[in-house]
Scaffold this motif. Structure first.
Motif, PDB file in Angstrom:
ATOM      1  N   LYS A  75     108.162  93.684  64.865  1.00 48.97           N
ATOM      2  CA  LYS A  75     107.292  94.764  65.326  1.00 48.97           C
ATOM      3  C   LYS A  75     106.091  94.119  66.013  1.00 48.97           C
ATOM      4  O   LYS A  75     105.587  93.109  65.557  1.00 48.97           O
ATOM      5  N   GLY A  76     105.651  94.695  67.081  1.00 52.36           N
ATOM      6  CA  GLY A  76     104.564  94.077  67.835  1.00 52.36           C
ATOM      7  C   GLY A  76     105.090  93.459  69.117  1.00 52.36           C
ATOM      8  O   GLY A  76     104.355  93.346  70.096  1.00 52.36           O
ATOM      9  N   HIS A  77     106.360  93.071  69.121  1.00 51.68           N
ATOM     10  CA  HIS A  77     106.936  92.590  70.383  1.00 51.68           C
ATOM     11  C   HIS A  77     107.113  93.794  71.305  1.00 51.68           C
ATOM     12  O   HIS A  77     107.535  94.869  70.859  1.00 51.68           O
ATOM     13  N   PRO A  78     106.802  93.644  72.614  1.00 55.70           N
ATOM     14  CA  PRO A  78     106.906  94.817  73.504  1.00 55.70           C
ATOM     15  C   PRO A  78     108.311  95.404  73.579  1.00 55.70           C
ATOM     16  O   PRO A  78     108.467  96.595  73.865  1.00 55.70           O
ATOM     17  N   ASP A  79     109.322  94.594  73.325  1.00 52.80           N
ATOM     18  CA  ASP A  79     110.704  95.108  73.354  1.00 52.80           C
ATOM     19  C   ASP A  79     111.305  95.163  71.953  1.00 52.80           C
ATOM     20  O   ASP A  79     112.526  95.037  71.791  1.00 52.80           O
ATOM     21  N   TYR A  80     110.436  95.381  70.974  1.00 47.56           N
ATOM     22  CA  TYR A  80     110.923  95.451  69.588  1.00 47.56           C
ATOM     23  C   TYR A  80     112.079  96.440  69.458  1.00 47.56           C
ATOM     24  O   TYR A  80     112.056  97.545  70.001  1.00 47.56           O
ATOM     25  N   ALA A  81     113.110  96.016  68.748  1.00 45.96           N
ATOM     26  CA  ALA A  81     114.219  96.913  68.398  1.00 45.96           C
ATOM     27  C   ALA A  81     114.683  96.522  67.002  1.00 45.96           C
ATOM     28  O   ALA A  81     114.502  95.362  66.578  1.00 45.96           O
ATOM     29  N   LYS A  82     115.282  97.457  66.300  1.00 40.15           N
ATOM     30  CA  LYS A  82     115.655  97.177  64.907  1.00 40.15           C
ATOM     31  C   LYS A  82     116.682  96.043  64.844  1.00 40.15           C
ATOM     32  O   LYS A  82     117.771  96.150  65.399  1.00 40.15           O
ATOM     33  N   GLY A  83     116.287  94.960  64.198  1.00 39.85           N
ATOM     34  CA  GLY A  83     117.164  93.783  64.121  1.00 39.85           C
ATOM     35  C   GLY A  83     117.121  92.929  65.365  1.00 39.85           C
ATOM     36  O   GLY A  83     117.778  91.895  65.440  1.00 39.85           O
ATOM     37  N   GLY A  84     116.352  93.352  66.377  1.00 42.61           N
ATOM     38  CA  GLY A  84     116.285  92.614  67.643  1.00 42.61           C
ATOM     39  C   GLY A  84     117.311  93.123  68.640  1.00 42.61           C
ATOM     40  O   GLY A  84     118.248  93.843  68.274  1.00 42.61           O
TER      41      GLY A  84
END
Ligand code: SF4
Length: 267
Positions: free
Chosen positions: A231-240
């Motif tokens: 979380k916090g990454h601009p392209d955050y997604a669940k599990g990456g």
């Protein structure tokens, strides 16, 4: 209507709520989990609970009020082609989509037979994208029925992908989304990299845009250094959402730039 955290859309619009389980991909349905929680909080639209399919005529006004051309996921908390949907109300929902061409609508169903049966009764304008969910081998037959419906733009949601699929015939399909299972109750049906790469290759070979949404859980992601799992990454997604260090997020489902914003937003 609400802003959406779903990576391939901008807003959700729910003119109906409630649904019933219809396939094994439904086992950990996020709409049920969210409805249970909203019901406990006393949230008006969800008071009847998930097991009651309910129409919300007031929601029909919402798209007319949004001044900005928007990508809209229709019925994230239900299924437009549920057996209890009245044709008249379904036609009213389509009429709203027909009359608001500045928005692009993404309709997703697991009920391909009802979709095909009712398709001739509906007006399929260019701004409507119709998709079916195909997360297991038994669901592949849905693609044929999607192909035969009247929608001008068609997509597959291969999420949750819970087993390896055979090579997919993507004739007549305009977009494929793939994702792993996430949320409460997930964790026992991990998505596998080989399965994803096979679908990606099917898309490349047949010139169909490919969108990889998420691994679902970090422990399903074979790359522990994938930064998009945080979380916090601009392209955050669940599990990456990286595969071999890259993201694949083709999305042909764009709002037509021809439509500018309306000068005001209605109340
Ligand atoms: S069809 Fe969709 S909304 Fe309905 S139970 Fe299955 S996953 Fe949930």
């Amino acid at each position: 209507m609400s802003e959406s955290t779903i990576e391939w859309t901008e807003k959700t619009w729910n003119p109906t709520t409630g649904c019933t389980v219809i396939s094994k991909e439904c086992d950990n349905c996020y709409a049920k989990i969210l409805t249970d929680s909203l019901q406990m909080k006393g949230s008006g639209k969800y008071l009847q609970g998930f097991d009651v399919f309910a129409e919300h005529p007031n929601a029909l006004k919402e798209p007319f009020k949004w001044k900005k051309p928007t990508l809209v996921f229709v019925n994230s908390m239900s299924d437009l082609f549920h057996k209890d949907m009245k044709l008249e109300f379904l036609q009213q929902i389509f009429q709203v989509m027909n009359e608001t061409p500045r928005h692009t609508y993404q309709v997703l169903t697991k009920r391909d037979a009802i979709l095909l049966e009712l398709s001739p009764e509906l007006t399929w304008t260019e701004n409507i994208w119709m998709g079916v969910s195909v997360g297991s081998c038994v669901s592949i037959r849905k693609i044929d029925r999607l192909r035969k419906c009247g929608a001008k733009n068609k997509f597959l949601s291969v999420e949750p992908l819970i087993e390896e699929l055979p090579d997919l015939n993507l004739e007549g399909i305009d977009w494929v989304i793939v994702g792993g299972e996430n949320g409460r109750g997930s964790g026992i049906r991990p998505i596998k990299k080989d399965w994803i790469l096979k679908i990606k290759k099917n898309c490349e070979d047949q010139n169909v845009p490919f969108f990889f949404k998420q691994w679902g859980l970090s422990r399903f992601n074979p790359d522990p250094s994938d930064p998009t799992q945080y979380k916090g990454h601009p392209d955050y997604a669940k599990g990456g959402c990286q595969i071999n260090g890259k993201m694949y997020r083709e999305n042909p489902c764009v709002v037509d730039p021809h439509f500018g914003e309306l000068p005001f937003e209605w109340d």
